[in-house]
Design a protein around this motif. Structure first.
Motif, PDB file in Angstrom:
ATOM      1  N   ASN A 103     -33.572  13.017   1.221  1.00  0.00           N
ATOM      2  CA  ASN A 103     -32.955  12.887   2.543  1.00  0.00           C
ATOM      3  C   ASN A 103     -33.225  14.120   3.388  1.00  0.00           C
ATOM      4  O   ASN A 103     -33.520  14.018   4.581  1.00  0.00           O
ATOM      5  N   LEU A 104     -33.115  15.285   2.772  1.00  0.00           N
ATOM      6  CA  LEU A 104     -33.359  16.526   3.516  1.00  0.00           C
ATOM      7  C   LEU A 104     -34.839  16.652   3.874  1.00  0.00           C
ATOM      8  O   LEU A 104     -35.198  17.126   4.949  1.00  0.00           O
ATOM      9  N   ARG A 105     -35.711  16.166   2.957  1.00  0.00           N
ATOM     10  CA  ARG A 105     -37.153  16.218   3.222  1.00  0.00           C
ATOM     11  C   ARG A 105     -37.487  15.390   4.468  1.00  0.00           C
ATOM     12  O   ARG A 105     -38.276  15.798   5.312  1.00  0.00           O
ATOM     13  N   MET A 106     -36.841  14.212   4.607  1.00  0.00           N
ATOM     14  CA  MET A 106     -37.085  13.372   5.788  1.00  0.00           C
ATOM     15  C   MET A 106     -36.714  14.140   7.053  1.00  0.00           C
ATOM     16  O   MET A 106     -37.382  14.036   8.075  1.00  0.00           O
ATOM     17  N   ALA A 107     -35.630  14.904   6.984  1.00  0.00           N
ATOM     18  CA  ALA A 107     -35.205  15.667   8.162  1.00  0.00           C
ATOM     19  C   ALA A 107     -36.226  16.747   8.489  1.00  0.00           C
ATOM     20  O   ALA A 107     -36.389  17.130   9.647  1.00  0.00           O
ATOM     21  N   ARG A 120     -30.913  26.068   3.977  1.00  0.00           N
ATOM     22  CA  ARG A 120     -29.805  26.104   4.948  1.00  0.00           C
ATOM     23  C   ARG A 120     -28.710  25.101   4.583  1.00  0.00           C
ATOM     24  O   ARG A 120     -27.525  25.396   4.721  1.00  0.00           O
ATOM     25  N   ALA A 121     -29.124  23.918   4.115  1.00  0.00           N
ATOM     26  CA  ALA A 121     -28.145  22.881   3.771  1.00  0.00           C
ATOM     27  C   ALA A 121     -27.249  23.356   2.635  1.00  0.00           C
ATOM     28  O   ALA A 121     -26.030  23.194   2.667  1.00  0.00           O
ATOM     29  N   VAL A 122     -27.872  24.008   1.648  1.00  0.00           N
ATOM     30  CA  VAL A 122     -27.121  24.447   0.475  1.00  0.00           C
ATOM     31  C   VAL A 122     -26.222  25.631   0.834  1.00  0.00           C
ATOM     32  O   VAL A 122     -25.085  25.750   0.344  1.00  0.00           O
ATOM     33  N   ALA A 123     -26.711  26.503   1.717  1.00  0.00           N
ATOM     34  CA  ALA A 123     -25.890  27.649   2.132  1.00  0.00           C
ATOM     35  C   ALA A 123     -24.632  27.154   2.855  1.00  0.00           C
ATOM     36  O   ALA A 123     -23.538  27.671   2.670  1.00  0.00           O
ATOM     37  N   LEU A 128     -23.781  20.281  -1.927  1.00  0.00           N
ATOM     38  CA  LEU A 128     -25.062  19.557  -1.907  1.00  0.00           C
ATOM     39  C   LEU A 128     -26.061  20.211  -2.854  1.00  0.00           C
ATOM     40  O   LEU A 128     -26.910  19.538  -3.434  1.00  0.00           O
ATOM     41  N   GLY A 129     -25.934  21.534  -3.035  1.00  0.00           N
ATOM     42  CA  GLY A 129     -26.848  22.265  -3.910  1.00  0.00           C
ATOM     43  C   GLY A 129     -26.740  21.799  -5.347  1.00  0.00           C
ATOM     44  O   GLY A 129     -27.721  21.803  -6.090  1.00  0.00           O
ATOM     45  N   GLU A 130     -25.528  21.374  -5.734  1.00  0.00           N
ATOM     46  CA  GLU A 130     -25.336  20.908  -7.117  1.00  0.00           C
ATOM     47  C   GLU A 130     -25.855  19.485  -7.285  1.00  0.00           C
ATOM     48  O   GLU A 130     -25.874  18.945  -8.376  1.00  0.00           O
ATOM     49  N   ARG A 131     -26.198  18.841  -6.162  1.00  0.00           N
ATOM     50  CA  ARG A 131     -26.496  17.412  -6.215  1.00  0.00           C
ATOM     51  C   ARG A 131     -27.840  17.050  -5.607  1.00  0.00           C
ATOM     52  O   ARG A 131     -28.042  15.918  -5.171  1.00  0.00           O
ATOM     53  N   MET A 149     -24.493  15.685   8.035  1.00  0.00           N
ATOM     54  CA  MET A 149     -24.416  16.863   8.914  1.00  0.00           C
ATOM     55  C   MET A 149     -25.585  17.810   8.623  1.00  0.00           C
ATOM     56  O   MET A 149     -26.179  18.364   9.541  1.00  0.00           O
ATOM     57  N   ALA A 150     -25.897  17.995   7.340  1.00  0.00           N
ATOM     58  CA  ALA A 150     -27.009  18.886   6.978  1.00  0.00           C
ATOM     59  C   ALA A 150     -28.314  18.368   7.566  1.00  0.00           C
ATOM     60  O   ALA A 150     -29.126  19.140   8.081  1.00  0.00           O
ATOM     61  N   ARG A 151     -28.504  17.044   7.507  1.00  0.00           N
ATOM     62  CA  ARG A 151     -29.725  16.454   8.094  1.00  0.00           C
ATOM     63  C   ARG A 151     -29.764  16.689   9.597  1.00  0.00           C
ATOM     64  O   ARG A 151     -30.787  17.061  10.159  1.00  0.00           O
ATOM     65  N   GLY A 152     -28.620  16.476  10.234  1.00  0.00           N
ATOM     66  CA  GLY A 152     -28.564  16.672  11.685  1.00  0.00           C
ATOM     67  C   GLY A 152     -28.834  18.119  12.067  1.00  0.00           C
ATOM     68  O   GLY A 152     -29.596  18.404  12.993  1.00  0.00           O
ATOM     69  N   LEU A 153     -28.265  19.037  11.310  1.00  0.00           N
ATOM     70  CA  LEU A 153     -28.402  20.460  11.651  1.00  0.00           C
ATOM     71  C   LEU A 153     -29.811  20.981  11.383  1.00  0.00           C
ATOM     72  O   LEU A 153     -30.215  22.010  11.926  1.00  0.00           O
ATOM     73  N   ALA A 154     -30.581  20.236  10.560  1.00  0.00           N
ATOM     74  CA  ALA A 154     -31.964  20.640  10.277  1.00  0.00           C
ATOM     75  C   ALA A 154     -32.800  20.658  11.547  1.00  0.00           C
ATOM     76  O   ALA A 154     -33.812  21.338  11.622  1.00  0.00           O
ATOM     77  N   THR A 155     -32.380  19.911  12.557  1.00  0.00           N
ATOM     78  CA  THR A 155     -33.160  19.854  13.797  1.00  0.00           C
ATOM     79  C   THR A 155     -32.755  20.980  14.757  1.00  0.00           C
ATOM     80  O   THR A 155     -33.216  21.012  15.892  1.00  0.00           O
TER      81      THR A 155
END
Ligand code: ATP
Length: 238
Positions: A103-107, A120-123, A128-131, A149-155
């Motif tokens: 999912n994060l890769r798609m972002a 950044r998502a894990v920080a 999410l880092g554990e999963r 939210m992590a996906r959204g913030l990637a942008t």
């Protein structure tokens, strides 16, 4: 560079409808920079329609939509994304059959390298880092909202719009998510959050806008809106 005093989102006198039936009757809404604004109201008040107009997913019949000072009526959602607007839809918008990492890769296709998106998502969301290798659809609702939210913030958005963050979640999880929303706002991201039920969001919102029957019936600092909130929700249930 726009003037820092220019609101990130401004709707003025917006009307809109479906199949010739008007559902928004002159909506005014302002999201200043770095603030959390809660858009509240009972079922059918017009909150989602307002959000769809603001994000270029539904046309306004009249009135103005400005994003960061630009008149954007008629702009496509992709064009709005390029100028910093990011929407997290009701139901979260994660790919349920993909893992957290996928999912994060798609972002990351939007420009930021994958490793940086994950870091950044894990920080921000250590859970999410554990999963990272877990299939998103098997995570709890709160964890899926964190992923959204992590996906959204990637942008790197300047304005994050969240529809019904609390949908289907337990109050404790909602409170935790709103703490995260508040910390995202402290980093300078403006946030518009649409909610049907108000209490938790009011704890972190700088201002609130209450809609009823397609009109804004009150707007201001949450502590000043207690009476209007009670009236909106009691009125809706009677
Ligand atoms: P909720 O909290 O229940 O999601 P809302 O405040 O987001 O409600 P909207 O979804 O914007 O309200 O709906 C406002 C009005 O527009 C309602 O009367 C609804 O029935 C109508 N409406 C919404 N979407 C459509 C559509 N696609 N076609 C026709 N009417 C619609």
């Amino acid at each position: 560079m726009t003037d820092p005093a220019t609101p990130l989102l401004e709707l003025r006198g917006v009307t809109a409808g479906y199949d010739g039936i008007q559902v928004l009757h002159g909506v005014d809404l302002v999201v200043p920079r770095g603030e959390v604004v809660a858009l509240l109201g009972p079922n059918g008040a017009g909150k989602t329609t307002t959000l769809l107009v603001a994000t270029g997913q539904h046309p306004a019949s009249s009135g103005c939509v400005h994003v960061a000072g630009r008149h954007v009526n008629g702009a496509r959602p992709e064009a709005l994304a390029r100028i910093g607007l990011c929407t997290i839809p009701e139901g979260r918008g994660v790919f349920r059959n993909l893992t957290v990492r996928e999912n994060l890769r798609m972002a990351s296709y939007r420009g930021t390298p994958e490793a940086l998106v994950v870091e950044r998502a894990v920080a921000r969301f250590p859970r999410l880092g554990e999963r990272l290798d877990q299939v998103a659809g098997t995570m709890s609702g709160g964890e899926q909202q964190m992923l959204a939210m992590a996906r959204g913030l990637a942008t790197d958005p300047t304005l994050l719009i969240i529809d019904e963050l609390s949908m289907g979640l337990a109050p404790l999880i909602v409170a935790e998510l709103y703490e995260l929303v508040a910390s995202i706002a402290r980093e300078g991201v403006s946030i518009l959050v649409v909610e049907q039920f108000a209490r938790t969001v009011l704890g972190v919102a700088d201002r609130a806008v209450i809609m009823q029957h397609g009109h804004v019936v009150a707007a201001g600092v949450p502590s000043d809106l207690e009476a209007e909130l009670s009236a909106a929700y009691l009125g809706a249930s009677s």
